[in-house]
Design an enzyme around this catalytic site. Structure first.
Site: not given
Ligand code: GLC
Length: 557
Positions: A207, A268
């Site tokens: 993440d 991500e």
């Molecule tokens: C990432 C996740 C999202 C979350 C953020 C903070 O972007 O995909 O859903 O709110 O991280 O952890």
């Protein structure tokens, strides 16, 4: 569906379809309104039939749920509202029987403010956990250490009376950033991954990786005109990122993953350019195997040129990293809602899935995509659950709309549970768009996805072939050849709401005819590549047996 022939190889992920499950919304086995792990286990047969190779479950660890699990208070357990570790082990075992691997979400940048480490850390400046987080003095009384703003609204710093210092959080105040420069944090986090690898987890989706490190000097971000959705002055987010350190840390995380065969790291990875994306593979392919390519999600209209250029840029990737395509997820509006002005959603579902499931690379799909689920956005701020939507309404409505319960059948709450009010409302289209009803209809989005994934798995051109574009500038049509030593197929996609006729250069394909493997036109069996008529949003995927004359630059694996 039989197992993917690569399932046992360490490179299984290269040919995989990974399916993202949002556990709150998939299946509510105990009928309390919130989905749970047993609710996922109950639906594994659907996933096996669909043909996915792995599921990525968004965070299911203990959490105060401020950010619906992305605020983790214990990395080594399951949140009671989702079940127990035994339920998790049961899910992994049942998934394994169906040749489905389980991937977890690893929230690396921050913990919850209720994590034991943070509760300790805020006690005193000398607490052994103090340096697990980023604490600093303010610039002056009531003034944070610098001007950085949080991506979720407000300043990135929160003051704590206990020690008269501020702590840093890129996201909500309830999500304090970990200090990855502290070797103890590194080791703790590496051990968390080992804990889950040993439990049979096949990898992690990391993440918010790009926010792992910040400028140690805390230099102010340069201001830019305007205010964000939360009323904060805009700024260029330059100094709250430190890419070089991120890459070094990803190499360390990869070394840990390499201790366990076949484990994969997905990122991500929001990037602007293919060059930035390329860096996430690592100089020696020693960082992430699967950094997500998000730029499809930024295309605002169904413009064949834009999608073609984006694929071309990825194909020209200097490090030949393995592409990873994504169309929607739990943070992004469902793609059927992004295109088509609210019309032709099923056709658009077939078109876009045909694009990203036939390109060279891995695909990450989002639950509900396979039935053409739509966004079900809140209409009033009082109904919003996602905090960014409450804070930013109406400029930022939050992400509830893309997170509504999975639609299984026509019974109460679309079969998500037995009648308890679901945490988010089921979309009104459930009587027609659900697994049971669509299973009966040969022309449904669901049966299209099933056939497409079966084709992707069984045809060597798709699982191993190169990519060669057959259209250069056509704004309506994308056509390309996928070719392996033993198979060649063309994929022809009409991005427009009008019928189109296209003449492909058969010299590049080596033949002027093709045998249809899958098409939105169910009657079509043979095609003439020199004169092919496509219905609005029409798709034709055909096998072509001629000897292609081009030398495609794509890599054949
Ligand atoms: C990432 C996740 C999202 C979350 C953020 C903070 O972007 O995909 O859903 O709110 O991280 O952890």
């Amino acid at each position: 569906m039989p197992a993917n022939k690569f399932a046992a190889s360490n490179d299984w992920w290269k040919h995989a379809v990974v399916y993202e499950v949002y556990p709150r919304s998939y299946g509510d086995s105990n009928n309390d309104g919130t989905g749970d792990l047993n609710g996922i286990t109950q639906h594994l047969d659907h996933l096996a039939k669909l043909g996915v190779d792995a599921i990525w479950i968004t965070p299911c660890f203990p959490s105060p749920q401020v950010d619906f699990g992305y605020d983790v208070s214990d990395y080594r357990n399951i949140d009671p509202q989702y079940g127990t570790l035994a339920d998790f082990d049961g899910l992994v075992a049942e998934a394994k029987k169906r040749n489905i691997k389980v991937i977890l979400d690893f929230v690396v940048n921050h913990t919850s403010d209720k994590h034991r480490w943070f509760l300790e850390s805020e006690q005193s400046k000398t607490n052994p956990y103090r340096d697990y987080y980023i604490w600093r003095d303010g610039k002056g009384p009531g003034q944070p250490p610098n001007n950085w703003t949080s991506t979720f609204g407000g300043p990135s710093w929160t003051y704590s009376d206990t020690t008269s210092q501020w702590y840093y959080h890129f996201f909500y105040p309830q999500q304090p950033d970990l200090n990855w420069r502290n070797p103890k944090v590194e080791q703790e986090m590496f051990d968390v991954t080992r804990f889950w690898y040993r439990r049979g987890v096949y990898g992690f989706r990391l993440d918010a990786v790009d926010t792992l490190f910040e400028d140690p000097n805390l230099t102010d971000n340069p201001p830019v005109p305007g205010t964000d959705a939360y009323g904060m002055p805009m700024q260029e987010h330059i100094h709250d990122h430190s890419p070089a350190e991120v890459h070094a840390e990803l190499r360390n995380l990869r070394k840990v993953a390499n201790e366990f065969p076949g484990r994969v790291l997905i990122g991500e990875t929001w990037t602007d350019t293919p060059e930035q994306l390329a860096e996430y593979y690592g100089p020696n392919n020693d960082e992430l195997q699967m950094p997500m390519y998000f730029n499809f999600t930024k295309v605002k209209t169904l413009d064949a040129n834009e999608f073609r250029q984006k694929v071309a840029a990825i194909e020209a990737n200097p490090v030949h990293g393995w592409p990873v395509y994504v169309l929607s997820n739990h943070d992004i509006r469902r793609y059927v809602d992004r295109y088509g002005n609210g019309e032709n959603k099923d056709q658009i579902a077939k078109l876009m899935s045909a694009l990203y499931l036939t390109l060279r690379g891995s695909a990450i799909m989002y639950y509900g995509e396979e039935i053409g689920m739509e966004n079900n956005d809140p209409k009033r701020v009082e109904d919003v659950k996602d905090v960014i939507g409450k804070k930013g309404w109406p400029k930022e409505i939050g992400r509830d709309g893309e997170r509504t319960p999975m639609q299984w059948n026509t019974s109460v709450n679309a079969g998500f549970n037995k009648g308890a009010t679901p945490w988010l409302p089921v979309d009104a289209n459930y009587p027609t768009h659900n697994i049971a009803t669509e299973s009966q209809d040969p022309n449904s989005v669901l049966n299209w996805y099933r056939e497409l994934i079966r084709l992707r798995r069984s045809n060597p051109a798709f699982y191993g072939g190169s990519y060669f574009s057959l259209t250069d500038t056509d704004p309506n049509i994308m056509a390309y050849l996928r070719k392996s030593p033993t198979a060649a197929t063309v994929v022809i996609l009409n991005f427009s709401a009008q019928p189109q006729t296209i003449a492909l250069d058969s010299s590049k394909i080596g033949t002027s005819t093709g045998t249809v493997l899958l098409s939105t036109d169910r009657q079509l069996k043979r095609i003439n590549l020199r004169k092919l008529r496509l219905a609005p949003y029409g798709v034709v995927i055909a096998s072509v047996h001629g000897k292609a004359t081009h030398t495609a630059a794509g890599v054949t694996h």
